[in-house]
Design a protein around this motif. Structure first.
Motif, PDB file in Angstrom:
ATOM      1  N   ASP A 227      -5.058   3.073   6.229  1.00  6.54           N
ATOM      2  CA  ASP A 227      -4.924   4.535   6.318  1.00  6.54           C
ATOM      3  C   ASP A 227      -4.902   5.174   4.933  1.00  6.54           C
ATOM      4  O   ASP A 227      -5.458   6.263   4.731  1.00  6.54           O
ATOM      5  N   ARG A 228      -4.274   4.498   3.983  1.00  6.11           N
ATOM      6  CA  ARG A 228      -4.246   5.024   2.619  1.00  6.11           C
ATOM      7  C   ARG A 228      -5.659   5.058   2.030  1.00  6.11           C
ATOM      8  O   ARG A 228      -6.023   6.002   1.316  1.00  6.11           O
ATOM      9  N   ALA A 229      -6.462   4.051   2.345  1.00  3.92           N
ATOM     10  CA  ALA A 229      -7.850   4.046   1.878  1.00  3.92           C
ATOM     11  C   ALA A 229      -8.632   5.200   2.492  1.00  3.92           C
ATOM     12  O   ALA A 229      -9.433   5.858   1.808  1.00  3.92           O
ATOM     13  N   VAL A 230      -8.394   5.473   3.784  1.00  2.00           N
ATOM     14  CA  VAL A 230      -9.046   6.609   4.455  1.00  2.00           C
ATOM     15  C   VAL A 230      -8.654   7.912   3.776  1.00  2.00           C
ATOM     16  O   VAL A 230      -9.504   8.770   3.495  1.00  2.00           O
ATOM     17  N   ASP A 231      -7.373   8.072   3.489  1.00  8.08           N
ATOM     18  CA  ASP A 231      -6.883   9.308   2.862  1.00  8.08           C
ATOM     19  C   ASP A 231      -7.500   9.516   1.476  1.00  8.08           C
ATOM     20  O   ASP A 231      -7.876  10.638   1.124  1.00  8.08           O
ATOM     21  N   ILE A 232      -7.595   8.444   0.702  1.00  8.46           N
ATOM     22  CA  ILE A 232      -8.183   8.551  -0.641  1.00  8.46           C
ATOM     23  C   ILE A 232      -9.647   8.956  -0.537  1.00  8.46           C
ATOM     24  O   ILE A 232     -10.121   9.827  -1.281  1.00  8.46           O
TER      25      ILE A 232
ATOM     26  N   GLY B 197     -16.014   1.527   5.715  1.00 13.87           N
ATOM     27  CA  GLY B 197     -15.199   0.317   5.554  1.00 13.87           C
ATOM     28  C   GLY B 197     -13.769   0.414   6.052  1.00 13.87           C
ATOM     29  O   GLY B 197     -13.341  -0.431   6.860  1.00 13.87           O
ATOM     30  N   PRO B 198     -12.997   1.415   5.611  1.00 16.16           N
ATOM     31  CA  PRO B 198     -11.611   1.489   6.085  1.00 16.16           C
ATOM     32  C   PRO B 198     -11.495   1.647   7.596  1.00 16.16           C
ATOM     33  O   PRO B 198     -10.604   1.069   8.222  1.00 16.16           O
TER      34      PRO B 198
ATOM     35  N   SER C  94      -0.425  -3.554   7.779  1.00 17.47           N
ATOM     36  CA  SER C  94      -1.866  -3.649   7.520  1.00 17.47           C
ATOM     37  C   SER C  94      -2.529  -2.296   7.722  1.00 17.47           C
ATOM     38  O   SER C  94      -3.308  -1.826   6.876  1.00 17.47           O
ATOM     39  N   LEU C  95      -2.215  -1.642   8.828  1.00 15.53           N
ATOM     40  CA  LEU C  95      -2.800  -0.331   9.135  1.00 15.53           C
ATOM     41  C   LEU C  95      -2.413   0.726   8.101  1.00 15.53           C
ATOM     42  O   LEU C  95      -3.216   1.612   7.781  1.00 15.53           O
ATOM     43  N   GLU C  96      -1.208   0.637   7.555  1.00 12.57           N
ATOM     44  CA  GLU C  96      -0.772   1.585   6.518  1.00 12.57           C
ATOM     45  C   GLU C  96      -1.712   1.538   5.317  1.00 12.57           C
ATOM     46  O   GLU C  96      -2.090   2.583   4.763  1.00 12.57           O
ATOM     47  N   TYR C  97      -2.067   0.336   4.899  1.00  8.54           N
ATOM     48  CA  TYR C  97      -2.957   0.195   3.741  1.00  8.54           C
ATOM     49  C   TYR C  97      -4.349   0.752   4.050  1.00  8.54           C
ATOM     50  O   TYR C  97      -4.953   1.419   3.209  1.00  8.54           O
TER      51      TYR C  97
ATOM     52  N   LEU D  97      -9.038  -2.203  -3.051  1.00  3.46           N
ATOM     53  CA  LEU D  97      -7.793  -2.947  -3.245  1.00  3.46           C
ATOM     54  C   LEU D  97      -6.876  -2.795  -2.025  1.00  3.46           C
ATOM     55  O   LEU D  97      -6.229  -3.758  -1.595  1.00  3.46           O
ATOM     56  N   TYR D  98      -6.841  -1.592  -1.465  1.00  2.00           N
ATOM     57  CA  TYR D  98      -6.042  -1.346  -0.254  1.00  2.00           C
ATOM     58  C   TYR D  98      -6.605  -2.142   0.930  1.00  2.00           C
ATOM     59  O   TYR D  98      -5.855  -2.680   1.746  1.00  2.00           O
ATOM     60  N   LEU D  99      -7.948  -2.220   0.989  1.00  2.00           N
ATOM     61  CA  LEU D  99      -8.572  -2.959   2.094  1.00  2.00           C
ATOM     62  C   LEU D  99      -8.230  -4.441   2.019  1.00  2.00           C
ATOM     63  O   LEU D  99      -7.977  -5.079   3.043  1.00  2.00           O
ATOM     64  N   ARG D 100      -8.218  -5.001   0.807  1.00  2.00           N
ATOM     65  CA  ARG D 100      -7.896  -6.421   0.673  1.00  2.00           C
ATOM     66  C   ARG D 100      -6.419  -6.680   0.987  1.00  2.00           C
ATOM     67  O   ARG D 100      -6.086  -7.664   1.651  1.00  2.00           O
TER      68      ARG D 100
END
Length: 203
Positions: free
Chosen positions: A112-117, A127-128, A107-110, A79-82
């Protein structure tokens, strides 16, 4: 047909219609799903509506729907990637680089959040990082792009497509010699020293 007021059935059918490029029909079924009293609490209803809006080029509205889906399922990284991809698309359409910059950063914030999760749940997903790399490439910041594609290759060192993406980043940054190694790995495969050069490593 058996349960015409089933919120998720309506939404999933709309998703199939989007995949079939039957957008008018998809909108009709999505409207029915959204009209149901439990629609607002269904992550997939927001996700599929976002997908429809994104397909129709309504990126701001799509982001709003992805954010609603994220609020219901905060650990679903796709969802963050989309959402990030929609911000990147909005940024791409802004002709003034200074005005586009904060939208790219959103865009990068979202991403980065996917990477952190993924770090928290110990999932090695390239993917992230590939999404971050693409955003940096659009900004013309190829060093950051290359670092993220290299990170993606750490997770999937035999993925020909990722080698190809690294080759493109090197080529666009005018590192032509480096791009040759990466493209050779993508096309022919590689091992040993050649695989190190293909990943942009010295040895």
């Amino acid at each position: 047909q058996l349960e015409s007021t089933n919120t998720l059935a309506l939404a999933y059918y709309a998703e199939i219609l989007i995949d079939q490029q039957k957008w008018n029909q998809a909108e009709l079924y999505m409207e029915q799903a959204l009209a149901r009293p439990d629609a607002d609490q269904q992550m997939d209803v927001h996700r599929i509506n976002a997908y429809l809006l994104e397909t129709l080029g309504q990126y701001n509205l799509a982001i709003t729907e992805y954010e609603k889906a994220i609020a219901l399922e905060p650990n679903f990284t796709f969802l963050y990637l989309r959402a990030g991809a929609n911000y990147r698309r909005l940024a791409f359409e802004i002709t003034n680089p200074e005005a586009a910059r904060p939208v790219y950063e959103k865009s990068l914030e979202y991403f980065d959040r996917a990477v952190d999760i993924n770090k928290q749940i110990k999932v090695n997903d390239p993917g992230p990082h590939l999404s971050i790399a693409r955003t940096y490439s659009q900004l013309g910041e190829f060093f950051g792009a290359a670092l993220n594609v290299q990170k993606a290759l750490e997770y999937e060192p035999t993925n020909a497509d990722i080698y190809g993406q690294l080759g493109i980043v090197y080529f666009r940054s005018r590192n032509y010699e480096g791009s040759i190694y990466s493209f050779e790995c993508a096309i022919r495969g590689c091992e040993g020293e050649a695989s190190c050069f293909g990943r942009g490593l010295d040895e």
